[in-house]
Design a protein around this motif. Structure first.
Motif, PDB file in Angstrom:
ATOM      1  N   LYS A 128       0.763  -1.280  -0.140  1.00 32.72           N
ATOM      2  CA  LYS A 128      -0.125  -0.106  -0.050  1.00 32.72           C
ATOM      3  C   LYS A 128       0.641   1.203   0.003  1.00 32.72           C
ATOM      4  O   LYS A 128       0.550   2.412  -0.609  1.00 32.72           O
ATOM      5  CB  LYS A 128      -1.002  -0.007   1.264  1.00 32.72           C
ATOM      6  CG  LYS A 128      -2.147  -1.110   0.891  1.00 32.72           C
ATOM      7  CD  LYS A 128      -2.822  -1.202   2.252  1.00 32.72           C
ATOM      8  CE  LYS A 128      -4.068  -2.260   2.057  1.00 32.72           C
ATOM      9  NZ  LYS A 128      -4.895  -2.332   3.451  1.00 32.72           N
ATOM     10  N   THR A 182       2.145   1.721  -3.766  1.00 37.50           N
ATOM     11  CA  THR A 182       0.929   2.027  -4.885  1.00 37.50           C
ATOM     12  C   THR A 182       0.355   3.431  -4.404  1.00 37.50           C
ATOM     13  O   THR A 182      -0.319   3.968  -5.144  1.00 37.50           O
ATOM     14  CB  THR A 182      -0.222   1.052  -4.802  1.00 37.50           C
ATOM     15  OG1 THR A 182      -0.753   0.853  -3.346  1.00 37.50           O
ATOM     16  CG2 THR A 182       0.491  -0.347  -5.055  1.00 37.50           C
ATOM     17  N   GLU A 230      -1.364   4.123  -1.916  1.00 39.90           N
ATOM     18  CA  GLU A 230      -2.615   4.045  -1.017  1.00 39.90           C
ATOM     19  C   GLU A 230      -2.255   4.698   0.625  1.00 39.90           C
ATOM     20  O   GLU A 230      -3.216   5.234   1.134  1.00 39.90           O
ATOM     21  CB  GLU A 230      -3.302   2.747  -0.938  1.00 39.90           C
ATOM     22  CG  GLU A 230      -4.507   2.516   0.120  1.00 39.90           C
ATOM     23  CD  GLU A 230      -4.836   1.209   0.000  1.00 39.90           C
ATOM     24  OE1 GLU A 230      -5.885   0.937   0.687  1.00 39.90           O
ATOM     25  OE2 GLU A 230      -4.652   0.279  -1.138  1.00 39.90           O
ATOM     26  N   SER A 237       0.075   7.242   2.546  1.00 39.87           N
ATOM     27  CA  SER A 237       0.913   8.371   1.847  1.00 39.87           C
ATOM     28  C   SER A 237       1.588   9.164   2.906  1.00 39.87           C
ATOM     29  O   SER A 237       2.312  10.166   2.705  1.00 39.87           O
ATOM     30  CB  SER A 237       0.089   9.137   1.079  1.00 39.87           C
ATOM     31  OG  SER A 237      -0.998   9.822   1.680  1.00 39.87           O
ATOM     32  N   SER A 262      -3.468  -6.054  -2.096  1.00 38.53           N
ATOM     33  CA  SER A 262      -3.016  -4.929  -1.995  1.00 38.53           C
ATOM     34  C   SER A 262      -2.187  -4.414  -3.246  1.00 38.53           C
ATOM     35  O   SER A 262      -2.272  -3.234  -3.582  1.00 38.53           O
ATOM     36  CB  SER A 262      -2.280  -4.454  -0.601  1.00 38.53           C
ATOM     37  OG  SER A 262      -3.043  -4.996   0.229  1.00 38.53           O
TER      38      SER A 262
END
Length: 367
Positions: A154, A157, A159, A161, A208
């Motif tokens: 995550k 990617t 997701e 942050s 994920s």
């Protein structure tokens, strides 16, 4: 291991396009040496062997280039650390006599190699085993940040942050994580390290990480990028809050993630990487298949197995002798010890060495 069918920069010279026949030197002997590099007459091997490929091997390659001279004083090896994809491409184009690659050749590449190596094609030597570190720049955090596979996926990617996101904080009780944006840094070039990392994500966090296993980072993920291992490490070093993936030997002072494996978190080490490879399955072409979603205690699952790829048969005796001599030294106990000291890699096991030597000893010349 189960067997199934299945340098300082100045020493690493970039080279122009060469044919395989041009890569052999003069006065090549017919004996590349036995196991451990001790079986041949060191004076019988002379010339220059040209290779290129994985930048992950750069520190180890420097050690091998220097170390092989203790066995064969007149054997010169030049290696261009252009990345795994470019190394395999250069090998297939006749630019290199061997390729360094963090990923095995696929079926199409092996078929293409027959035009260079003859109908017997190529084989892989798992010459360099190293953890792939998930490395970050958080100067105020002294502990290794813990993340399980889903969290790592995550983060990469986008997701997750923020460094103090609950998904990270809940795995790091007592650690003061900053309210800081995460900057993801990935390889811009085709990279075997990227392939190894995304293979781990796809296996260990399939919900994920919904992308493929790739050598080129997915273009739809917004992130920063840099060329080769040195580039992503440099960019991460200069960007507070950045995170990347890179061969552990080159991460320097960056912090590194302790990866969730089963009920524990495992920090990278040569021993933990070696455990992952020891239980892998080896194919007939010398490549290995790792259990990326293992829950075995003490195993670090993000492991890079970097290969040296050779022809089974070369176009001339000189190149065959040079390749055999260098390959023998690299897998020898001495060669693996040199790489461990220079790069922190995990020495290959005796079983892996024996399997590799069967192929190395059989290197010959196209009839």
């Amino acid at each position: 291991m189960k067997i199934t069918r299945l340098a300082p920069a100045a020493a690493l010279l970039a080279v122009g396009a060469l044919t395989l026949s041009a890569c052999g030197g003069s006065n090549g002997g017919s004996n590349g040496g036995g196991e451990g590099g001790e079986g041949g007459d060191s004076g019988s091997i002379a010339g220059t062997l040209i290779g290129g490929g994985a930048s992950s091997q750069e520190s180890a390659m420097t050690a091998w280039v220097e170390g092989v001279k203790g066995e064969h004083a007149d054997l010169t090896v030049q290696y261009d650390p252009v990345g795994s994809g470019s190394g395999r491409e250069g090998f297939l184009n006749g630019q290199y006599s061997f390729a360094g690659s963090d990923a095995a050749m696929d079926d199409d590449e092996k078929s293409q190699a027959e035009s260079i190596c003859g109908p017997e094609g190529v084989f892989h030597v798992p010459a360099y085993i190293s953890p792939v570190a998930v490395a970050y720049n958080l100067p105020e955090v002294s502990e290794a940040v813990k993340m399980d596979a889903d969290t790592i996926a995550k983060v990469f990617t986008g997701e997750i942050s923020k460094w103090n996101d609950e998904a990270i904080a809940s795995q790091n009780e007592g650690v003061e994580l900053p309210d800081l944006d995460i900057t993801v840094v990935h390889r811009a070039d085709d990279s075997g390290t990227t392939e190894n990392f995304t293979e781990y994500l796809a296996a260990a966090a399939p919900d994920s990480w919904t992308h493929d296993v790739v050598e080129a980072w997915p273009s739809d993920i917004a992130a920063e990028s840099a060329q080769q291992t040195s580039g992503v490490v440099s960019l991460t070093n200069s960007t507070e809050g950045a995170i990347t993936y890179a061969d552990a030997s080159q991460v320097g002072e960056l912090g590194t993630v302790a990866v969730g494996v089963g009920e524990e978190y495992v920090e990278y080490s040569a021993d933990a990487a070696a455990q992952a490879v020891e239980s892998a399955e080896q194919a007939e072409d010398g490549s290995v298949e790792l259990d990326r979603d293992t829950e075995e205690a003490g195993v670090y699952p993000i492991v890079l197995v970097s290969y040296h790829i050779y022809c089974k048969q070369y176009q001339d005796q000189e190149t065959a002798d040079l390749a055999k001599a260098f390959a023998t030294y690299v897998v020898s106990e001495a060669g693996q010890s040199e790489a461990e000291g220079a790069a922190g890699s995990a020495p290959i096991s005796a079983g892996t060495r024996d399997a590799a030597m069967q192929s190395i000893d059989a290197i010959g010349v196209q009839g």
